[in-house]
Design an enzyme around this catalytic site. Structure first.
Site, PDB file in Angstrom:
ATOM      1  N   SER A 198       2.849  -3.910   1.645  1.00 27.46           N
ATOM      2  CA  SER A 198       2.555  -2.790   2.136  1.00 27.46           C
ATOM      3  C   SER A 198       1.481  -2.419   1.799  1.00 27.46           C
ATOM      4  CB  SER A 198       4.361  -1.679   1.922  1.00 27.46           C
ATOM      5  OG  SER A 198       4.282  -1.936   0.752  1.00 27.46           O
ATOM      6  N   LYS A 199       1.568  -0.738   1.903  1.00 30.80           N
ATOM      7  CA  LYS A 199       0.139  -0.990   1.113  1.00 30.80           C
ATOM      8  C   LYS A 199       0.366  -0.231  -0.187  1.00 30.80           C
ATOM      9  CE  LYS A 199       0.359   2.389   4.783  1.00 30.80           C
ATOM     10  NZ  LYS A 199       1.067   3.207   5.721  1.00 30.80           N
ATOM     11  N   ARG A 200       1.159  -0.524  -0.713  1.00 34.70           N
ATOM     12  CA  ARG A 200       1.887  -0.457  -1.792  1.00 34.70           C
ATOM     13  C   ARG A 200       1.525  -2.031  -2.708  1.00 34.70           C
ATOM     14  NH1 ARG A 200       7.037  -1.430  -0.872  1.00 34.70           N
ATOM     15  NH2 ARG A 200       8.331  -2.969  -1.546  1.00 34.70           N
TER      16      ARG A 200
END
Length: 510
Positions: free
Chosen positions: A272-274
């Site tokens: 995911s984006k993190r």
RNA sequence: GGCCCCUUCGUCUAGCGGUUAGGACAGGAGAUUCUCAUUCUUCAAACAGGGGUUCGAUUCCCCUAGGGGCUACCA
């Protein structure tokens, strides 16, 4: 009661196995930017179609009207155009099984949902969103049974007509069998068995807005579009059992399931984006080559053998096979992608590299697009010098800035080599000024020889002679090879920058 | 919580009963080199644990542990 014809394809399993024409699909929902993980799924579908001479279908699953975004739709087209992945049937190219937007197939889903209603495999549910939310909340506290409590499953006829006449909105839910279990054979995972009572209790098939949920739409479409193999991520395994039940209820035979290993972040959780960039556009703007991205993600969960790591798209299109797919999840390694990218940049021809760099240089305000003839000449000259130094195309502006614009004066720290003093740097620069006479009439090798001789004469290491010049001319202690850089910069600018550096050093040493 | 799936170096992976468990990225050391890179050499690094099956298990089966996923009128 509509009839559901399915074309010519027989449901006979042996017939399918023998002469089945592979039809696979990628079915994104346009709710956000294309994720690198889903794109890998798309790629595997595409490669499988190509490798088997089959058909690759793009289907847009835009049944969630609240989350739909036209930008996301554009992103789908842009992403795959960039990656060089094309489909044989889809919304833009058409095909015999259209329409390929699910939003345009609403009648189809409604009719199928109603057929399930009349065959007793589904029922109308009048529960409100509020009741469902309360239910969820209660369940969360008790941490026992989860999901819908099937209240409307057992409504009496009287109650049903009363609710219907009251005009209460309803959804259509699937009547999941309470007994028994369902099994499906997954090409990658083998047999996956699940008790029916463990399946999501009576999921919604048709929403109150008349649009289908994923479960209904994907089963109906995959059948109607004669999809033979479903290659999708393993996060779908739990609902595959439900889908199998749906196929049964319709009296259809399900396609071959092939649940791909998931793509994870460094921490082992779903990417995911993190974890960093995840949308394909991010990789594009970060300076990755699409060939490198394709090559790298093809190796996430798939391997051809124990040593081959570079594959052209054409090679992938012939060598890809389901048999060599892995079942365990793969961690996305940004470092390895970067290495691939560097390797692909090095494999570019000079003009290809220049063309690839131009958009990045343009964004940095260093060139126009297309560049001036003068700039083009400089770029053509510098390409071979920077090729093996770039990991990302976005490294180009920093590496080439000194050739394309004025530079900030180098720091004294850069000007003065380690283990040397300002006096040494001054001597080096003054010597360089002399060596610049006739510089452009000599080859780089000849110039290097002259600098070498000078360094011996001055009893100075060659590096100590060159570093101040490098810093003065390029503005940095890191640069492409010096003599080539000077040649591209030209005599006037080179002399100006050196003499400016000399002045600064003189001030500093006084 | 329930259900399902997964388990070879830190990471991607090869292995499909008998191997010094191979390769790649990353990391360490060195060589080449005008900086940085490239390139080359080299080192370190893995079969989660426990039971079976077998003459023999990384490989087949079971259990445990760990990890992940799913559990929406999202897909």
């Amino acid at each position: 009661m509509p009839t559901f014809s399915r074309g010519t394809n027989s449901d006979d399993a042996s017939f399918q196995e023998v002469c089945m024409n592979v039809r696979v699909r990628y079915a994104p929902s346009p709710t956000g930017l294309q994720h690198i993980g889903s794109v890998r799924t798309a790629l595997f579908n595409y490669l499988y179609a190509r490798a088997t001479g089959g058909t690759f279908v793009l289907r847009i699953e835009d049944t969630d009207r609240e989350r739909f975004s036209p930008d996301a739709l554009d992103d789908i087209y842009d992403t795959f155009r960039w990656l060089g992945v094309s489909w044989d049937e889809g919304p833009d190219v058409g095909g015999p099984y259209g329409p390929y937007f699910q939003s345009q197939r609403a009648d189809l889903y409604r009719a199928h949902a109603e057929s399930l209603l009349s065959s007793g495999h589904a029922y109308r549910c009048y529960c409100t969103a509020e009741r469902l939310a309360d239910l969820r909340e209660q369940q969360a506290q008790k941490k026992g049974e989860q999901g819908y409590d099937r209240r409307c499953r057992t409504l009496s006829d009287d109650e049903r007509t009363r609710l219907e006449n009251s005009g209460a909105p309803s959804v259509i839910r699937f009547r999941v069998p309470l007994e028994g279990s369902s099994v499906f054979e997954d090409t990658i995972l083998g047999a996956v068995k699940r008790k029916n009572r463990d399946i999501n209790p009576d999921p919604v098939l048709l929403k109150s807005d008349g649009f289908p949920t994923y479960h209904l739409a994907n089963v109906v479409d995959d059948h109607l579009m004669e999809i033979t193999h479903i290659l999708r991520a393993q996060e779908w395994v739990p609902s595959a059992s439900l889908h199998v039940l749906l196929y049964e209820a319709f009296g259809w035979s399900p396609p071959v399931f092939c649940h791909l290993p998931m793509v994870m972040g460094k921490d082992g959780k779903k990417l995911s984006k993190r974890h960093g960039s995840t949308s394909v556009v991010d990789f594009r703007t970060a300076g990755y080559l699409s060939d490198a991205v394709v090559n790298y993600i093809a190796l996430l969960g798939w391997a051809f053998d124990d040593k081959t790591e570079f594959f052209t798209r054409e090679e992938l299109e012939t060598k890809f096979s389901i048999e060599r797919l892995n079942k365990s999840p793969a961690v996305f390694d940004y470092k390895k992608l970067e290495w691939f990218n560097g390797a692909y940049i090095r494999a570019l021809s000079d003009t290809e590299l220049v063309d690839a760099m131009i958009p990045f240089l343009e964004i940095a305000g260093l060139v126009t697009n297309p560049p001036s003839a003068e700039h083009r000449e400089v770029l053509d000259g510098v390409a071979p010098l920077v090729k093996e130094r770039l990991k990302l195309l976005s490294d180009a502006p920093e590496a080439l800035r000194f050739l394309l614009s004025e530079i900030d004066p180098p720091s004294l720290e850069d000007l003065v080599p380690k283990k040397a003093g300002p006096k040494d740097a001054l001597v080096a620069l003054q010597e360089a000024e002399k060596l610049l006479d006739g510089f452009f009439d000599r080859t780089d090798e000849q110039n290097e020889e002259r600098f070498r001789e000078a360094s011996e004469r001055l009893e100075m290491k060659l590096g100590h002679l060159l570093m101040p010049v490098r810093a003065a001319v390029t503005g940095s202690s890191v640069s492409p090879p010096l003599f080539g850089s000077i040649r591209l910069l030209g005599e006037a600018k080179t002399r100006a920058r050196i003499s400016e550096a000399i002045d600064r050093l003189k001030e500093a040493t006084e």
